[in-house]
Design a protein around this motif. Structure first.
Motif, short mmCIF file in Angstrom:
data_model
loop_
_atom_site.label_atom_id
_atom_site.label_comp_id
_atom_site.label_asym_id
_atom_site.label_seq_id
_atom_site.Cartn_x
_atom_site.Cartn_y
_atom_site.Cartn_z
N GLN A 185 1.94 1.72 -3.50
CA GLN A 185 0.85 2.21 -4.34
C GLN A 185 0.62 3.70 -4.13
O GLN A 185 0.34 4.42 -5.08
CB GLN A 185 -0.46 1.48 -4.01
CG GLN A 185 -0.66 0.20 -4.72
CD GLN A 185 -2.02 -0.39 -4.41
OE1 GLN A 185 -2.55 -0.23 -3.32
NE2 GLN A 185 -2.58 -1.08 -5.37
N VAL A 242 -5.25 -2.23 -0.78
CA VAL A 242 -4.36 -2.52 -1.90
C VAL A 242 -5.17 -3.01 -3.10
O VAL A 242 -4.94 -2.58 -4.23
CB VAL A 242 -3.29 -3.56 -1.50
CG1 VAL A 242 -2.46 -3.99 -2.70
CG2 VAL A 242 -2.39 -3.02 -0.40
N ALA A 243 -6.15 -3.88 -2.85
CA ALA A 243 -6.96 -4.42 -3.94
C ALA A 243 -7.74 -3.33 -4.66
O ALA A 243 -7.89 -3.37 -5.89
CB ALA A 243 -7.92 -5.48 -3.41
N LEU A 244 -8.22 -2.36 -3.91
CA LEU A 244 -8.96 -1.26 -4.53
C LEU A 244 -8.04 -0.21 -5.14
O LEU A 244 -8.49 0.65 -5.89
CB LEU A 244 -9.86 -0.59 -3.48
CG LEU A 244 -10.99 -1.46 -2.93
CD1 LEU A 244 -11.69 -0.75 -1.79
CD2 LEU A 244 -11.98 -1.81 -4.04
N GLY A 245 -6.76 -0.27 -4.80
CA GLY A 245 -5.81 0.73 -5.30
C GLY A 245 -6.12 2.10 -4.75
O GLY A 245 -5.86 3.11 -5.41
N GLN A 296 -2.74 -5.05 -7.19
CA GLN A 296 -4.10 -5.12 -6.65
C GLN A 296 -4.54 -6.56 -6.42
O GLN A 296 -5.23 -6.86 -5.45
CB GLN A 296 -5.08 -4.42 -7.60
CG GLN A 296 -4.88 -2.92 -7.64
CD GLN A 296 -5.81 -2.25 -8.62
OE1 GLN A 296 -5.69 -2.43 -9.83
NE2 GLN A 296 -6.76 -1.49 -8.09
N ARG A 312 -2.24 -3.69 -11.86
CA ARG A 312 -3.33 -4.63 -11.54
C ARG A 312 -2.79 -5.84 -10.78
O ARG A 312 -3.48 -6.42 -9.95
CB ARG A 312 -4.01 -5.06 -12.83
CG ARG A 312 -5.19 -5.94 -12.63
CD ARG A 312 -6.26 -5.18 -11.92
NE ARG A 312 -7.40 -5.05 -12.80
CZ ARG A 312 -8.43 -4.33 -12.50
NH1 ARG A 312 -8.45 -3.66 -11.38
NH2 ARG A 312 -9.44 -4.25 -13.29
N GLY A 350 -3.17 -7.70 -3.19
CA GLY A 350 -4.00 -7.16 -2.12
C GLY A 350 -5.30 -7.94 -1.94
O GLY A 350 -5.75 -8.17 -0.82
N GLY A 351 -5.89 -8.35 -3.04
CA GLY A 351 -7.10 -9.16 -2.97
C GLY A 351 -6.85 -10.48 -2.26
O GLY A 351 -7.69 -10.95 -1.49
N ARG A 395 -5.78 5.41 -3.05
CA ARG A 395 -4.71 6.34 -2.68
C ARG A 395 -5.33 7.42 -1.81
O ARG A 395 -6.34 8.01 -2.17
CB ARG A 395 -4.06 6.95 -3.91
CG ARG A 395 -3.32 5.91 -4.70
CD ARG A 395 -2.63 6.50 -5.87
NE ARG A 395 -1.91 5.42 -6.56
CZ ARG A 395 -1.15 5.61 -7.58
NH1 ARG A 395 -0.98 6.81 -8.06
NH2 ARG A 395 -0.54 4.59 -8.14
N TRP A 405 0.83 -1.20 0.00
CA TRP A 405 0.00 0.00 0.00
C TRP A 405 0.87 1.26 0.00
O TRP A 405 0.53 2.24 -0.66
CB TRP A 405 -0.96 -0.03 1.18
CG TRP A 405 -2.08 0.94 1.04
CD1 TRP A 405 -2.86 1.16 -0.07
CD2 TRP A 405 -2.56 1.85 2.03
NE1 TRP A 405 -3.79 2.14 0.19
CE2 TRP A 405 -3.62 2.57 1.47
CE3 TRP A 405 -2.19 2.10 3.34
CZ2 TRP A 405 -4.33 3.54 2.18
CZ3 TRP A 405 -2.90 3.06 4.04
CH2 TRP A 405 -3.95 3.77 3.47
#
Length: 188
Positions: free
Chosen positions: A58, A106-109, A170, A167, A173-174, A111, A55
């Motif tokens: 990102q 992290v999965a949603l990106g 992400q 991606r 993160g998922g 910021r 994160w």
């Protein structure tokens, strides 16, 4: 230049198949060594600390150093508080929840401003640090090992974002979020 995902997995394959080194057993015989390797042996710590690094990577900018610094400071403070008898209610579910939250971010990106990122990462790290109430040398080793795992996440974010695509970060993160959800449900 973009590396195909199969090349990345082929390069990482030997790392996953490698047998533990004999030096590791000598290192873990000490309190510092046991603390140093703890973040890699406990899957919740490994995933959570790597997610904090992902994160931070990102978010970029000052978050690259502020988020890890805040997380490690909070981790150390929580470990010291636990050592001196301060109790944290719902520490177990909080540890699983930190995986869900950090992995989800992290999965949603997502910021966010650096201040918010620092606060969220520090709160997540509290649950990782609270679980460690060992000797001073153990806590020092755990802090060093945790720093290495956060840096690994930071490096992984950069490598995947440049070598594969943002991606792929992400997707990592998922996976962490899924592990957190399964841990909360008691099936992990």
């Amino acid at each position: 230049m973009r590396l195909p995902l199969s090349a990345l997995f082929a390069a990482a394959g030997p790392l996953f198949a490698a047998a533990p080194a004999l030096a590791l057993t000598a290192l873990t015989g000490t309190a510092f060594g046991a603390g140093l390797t703890e973040p890699t042996y406990v899957l919740q710590h490994l995933l959570g600390l790597i997610a904090i690094g992902l994160w931070a990577g990102q978010n970029g900018g000052v978050a690259v150093w502020q988020v890890p610094a805040a997380a490690l400071t909070a981790l150390a403070a929580a470990g010291l508080a636990a050592r001196y008898g301060v109790r944290l209610p719902y520490a177990g579910p909080g540890l699983a929840g930190s995986l869900l939250v950090m992995g989800g971010l992290v999965a949603l990106g997502l910021r966010v401003p650096a201040v918010a990122a620092v606060l969220v990462a520090a709160l997540a790290a509290v649950f990782h640090g609270y679980a460690q109430e060992g000797a001073w040398a153990f806590l020092g080793g755990f802090l060093a090992g945790s720093g290495l795992m956060v840096c690994a996440g930071l490096g992984l974010a950069g490598a995947l974002a440049q070598g594969v695509s943002p991606r792929a970060v992400q997707m990592c993160g998922g996976g962490v979020a899924l592990a957190g959800l399964l841990d909360l449900l008691g099936t992990f």
